[in-house]
Design an enzyme around this catalytic site. Structure first.
Site, PDB file in Angstrom:
ATOM      1  N   GLU A 153       0.905  -1.266  -0.097  1.00  0.00           N
ATOM      2  CA  GLU A 153       0.117   0.000  -0.045  1.00  0.00           C
ATOM      3  C   GLU A 153       0.810   1.150   0.058  1.00  0.00           C
ATOM      4  OE1 GLU A 153      -0.167  -2.666   1.992  1.00  0.00           O
ATOM      5  OE2 GLU A 153      -2.132  -2.702   2.954  1.00  0.00           O
TER       6      GLU A 153
ATOM      7  N   CYS B 229      -0.669   1.335   7.185  1.00  0.00           N
ATOM      8  CA  CYS B 229      -1.092   1.522   5.935  1.00  0.00           C
ATOM      9  C   CYS B 229      -2.563   2.137   5.847  1.00  0.00           C
ATOM     10  CB  CYS B 229      -1.135   0.294   5.181  1.00  0.00           C
ATOM     11  SG  CYS B 229       0.457  -0.397   4.728  1.00  0.00           S
TER      12      CYS B 229
END
Length: 148
Positions: free
Chosen positions: A54, A85
């Site tokens: 991510e 994330c």
């Protein structure tokens, strides 16, 4: 021949990460139906604990778009994001989050700390869980089974 879905592309990035010995997690950032960035986990390759799929995809998308705000972008990832994330997704102002497998141990969206539900969270994307869940979970299970 059908066009692969965005989650299919994230799964392919996860498969490629696994081939490099990384935990098979893949991510795709999409804007207006176009893939802006794709990444797989690279924590071992880069010797960087923050090199989650991510974060790498968000960094690439921000660079390509010339902005730290990805307000009109959607993010597809094969595993429920961790707290780090989820924070990055919020700070980037991602519009929609689609994730595959839930992560009861390390997830922070619908599991664990439920980051986006926190009163200190400034931006909450629309969240769509279980997209490609069976394939994503299978990739992870097979990866860890081979290492035990």
């Amino acid at each position: 021949m059908t066009t692969p879905s965005f989650m299919d592309l994230a799964l392919k990035a996860a498969e490629n990460a696994a081939k490099s010995g990384e935990v098979p997690i893949g991510c795709v950032v999409v804007r207006d139906g176009t893939v802006i960035a794709t990444a797989g986990n690279r924590t071992l390759t880069d010797r960087d604990p923050t090199a989650h799929a991510e974060l790498l995809a968000i960094r690439e998308a921000a660079r390509k778009l010339g902005s730290e705000r990805l307000t009109d972008c959607d993010l597809y990832v094969t595993l429920e994001p961790c707290p780090m994330c989820a924070g990055a997704i919020s700070f980037a102002r991602i519009r929609r989050l689609y994730y595959g497998a839930a992560d009861p141990k390390g997830g922070a969206v619908d599991s664990g700390v439920r980051f986006f539900a926190s009163p200190t969270c400034h931006h909450r994307p629309e969240v769509y869980p279980s997209v490609g869940e069976r394939e994503a979970a299978s990739l992870l299970r097979d990866f860890f089974k081979a290492r035990r």
